[in-house]
Write a protein that holds these residues in place. Sequence first.
Motif, PDB file in Angstrom:
ATOM      1  N   LYS A 217       0.816  -1.212   0.000  1.00  0.00           N
ATOM      2  CA  LYS A 217       0.000   0.000   0.000  1.00  0.00           C
ATOM      3  C   LYS A 217       0.854   1.268   0.000  1.00  0.00           C
ATOM      4  O   LYS A 217       0.395   2.332  -0.445  1.00  0.00           O
ATOM      5  N   SER A 220       3.343   3.593  -4.894  1.00  0.00           N
ATOM      6  CA  SER A 220       2.406   4.154  -5.865  1.00  0.00           C
ATOM      7  C   SER A 220       1.943   3.047  -6.796  1.00  0.00           C
ATOM      8  O   SER A 220       2.549   1.963  -6.849  1.00  0.00           O
ATOM      9  N   ALA A 221       0.870   3.294  -7.549  1.00  0.00           N
ATOM     10  CA  ALA A 221       0.369   2.281  -8.480  1.00  0.00           C
ATOM     11  C   ALA A 221       1.438   1.890  -9.484  1.00  0.00           C
ATOM     12  O   ALA A 221       1.590   0.707  -9.834  1.00  0.00           O
ATOM     13  N   GLN A 224       3.930  -0.288  -7.711  1.00  0.00           N
ATOM     14  CA  GLN A 224       3.342  -1.611  -7.505  1.00  0.00           C
ATOM     15  C   GLN A 224       3.431  -2.445  -8.784  1.00  0.00           C
ATOM     16  O   GLN A 224       3.796  -3.626  -8.746  1.00  0.00           O
ATOM     17  N   ASP A 225       3.093  -1.838  -9.913  1.00  0.00           N
ATOM     18  CA  ASP A 225       3.145  -2.544 -11.199  1.00  0.00           C
ATOM     19  C   ASP A 225       4.567  -2.978 -11.520  1.00  0.00           C
ATOM     20  O   ASP A 225       4.800  -4.088 -11.994  1.00  0.00           O
ATOM     21  N   LYS A 230       2.299  -5.914 -13.645  1.00  0.00           N
ATOM     22  CA  LYS A 230       1.065  -5.142 -13.801  1.00  0.00           C
ATOM     23  C   LYS A 230      -0.173  -5.958 -13.441  1.00  0.00           C
ATOM     24  O   LYS A 230      -1.027  -5.520 -12.668  1.00  0.00           O
ATOM     25  N   GLN A 234      -2.498  -5.556  -9.993  1.00  0.00           N
ATOM     26  CA  GLN A 234      -3.928  -5.284 -10.086  1.00  0.00           C
ATOM     27  C   GLN A 234      -4.731  -6.324  -9.325  1.00  0.00           C
ATOM     28  O   GLN A 234      -5.728  -6.007  -8.665  1.00  0.00           O
ATOM     29  N   ARG A 237      -4.548  -5.411  -5.760  1.00  0.00           N
ATOM     30  CA  ARG A 237      -5.408  -4.246  -5.518  1.00  0.00           C
ATOM     31  C   ARG A 237      -6.880  -4.642  -5.498  1.00  0.00           C
ATOM     32  O   ARG A 237      -7.697  -4.047  -4.783  1.00  0.00           O
TER      33      ARG A 237
END
Length: 403
Positions: A217, A220-221, A224-225, A230, A234, A237
């Motif tokens: 968490k 950042s997105a 994370q990817d 990727k 997701q 998430r």
Amino acid sequence: MIPAPTVEHYKRMQRLRAVAVLAARRAWAGVDSGDLSGSWQSMLPGLVGAVSLVQESGAVQGASYGAATLAAQGLYEAPQHFVNPEAFAGFASDGRSLQGLLYTAVPHTKGLIAGGMDVPTAVRKGGRFLEMVTQTTVADSGRAAAGVDTATRKNVGYVRMLNPPSCSRCSILAGRFYRWNNGFNRHPKCDCVHVQTTATAAAETEGLIHDPYEYFKGLSAAEQDRTYGKAEAQAIRDGSDIFQVVNANRGVKPGGLVTTEGTTRHGNFGRNGPRLTPEAIYGKGLSRADTLAELERYGYILPGGQNPTGVLRGQAEGFGALGRGGTRVGVRNAVEEARRTGVRDPLSRATMTAAERRIYDAQANWDAVRNGRNPFTNAKAAKVTPEVAARVEREYRKHILGY
């Protein structure tokens, strides 16, 4: 919070890895692209010697920070044996010789060329590969020594300390307590380290155990990817189990099982035949006492405490630092008796040199701590605090063991 001594250890290991990488880079700069094998063989001995020294320094660091880490948590536990840092130098964590490990940069480079890559690019990538294996083997020496130090302390295990940015595989290995005989899973370039603790403290101490979800968490997105992939990011998430999404075993492995390094008559181990690595010893499933015996047998820990009177040096001159110019009667008499007979009492601090006294005090203070006495006060009710015990252990390592 992560104990400060562990953080400081990580910083020291970073510096040692940088030293090893610089040595590898300089050595690889001398390789001849027209004669990769021959030119690298001529460069290897110097690099092996340099990296071996850094490995030993890494092992010293790994063997030493556990006491302060435990003391910072109020959990100090004295070691039953002391780690032998020399035993972790000169070979790779998978058991092969250090020279064999460092030579792999050549077949790696040749493989790239055979696959169609131009020679200058392949040589450059071969150098990066060499730097990667060099820094990994230095980190492994510190981790292996820390693991053995953990095994020497009753009721102590470890949790894994992440050093962000961390890969997906390391992130899900963090946050759990490992027993003393559990190997430290790692991948190339892994920089995670042990945080020594106890099972009870690991369950109760907030901030010591890392939550993989919290780490996820905190990214950042895009991060994370990049870290998890990727599709995998997701899925997490969307509520998927992070442990199921990430394959913890892919590319993450413990050390090897057998090494022949140091098994010659002049080697550190000093015996012929295969030499088990620490993780191979843990894998035998022996009791802790038998495991310690095996670690001593294969040279990873030193025998019990040493007698400082066996290494006394020097001559008695003057009345010494304790004599106050001869005004202290007991000290003056001891010095004069030593001069008259030509023999010093090895247990009398009055006739010791300053260096001898440091050795004597280190041993005496360690003996006091092991017997539950605070050596820095005459008060019988004074407790041995974790900080005092860690300080005394540090001085013992420095003056008796030499590291």
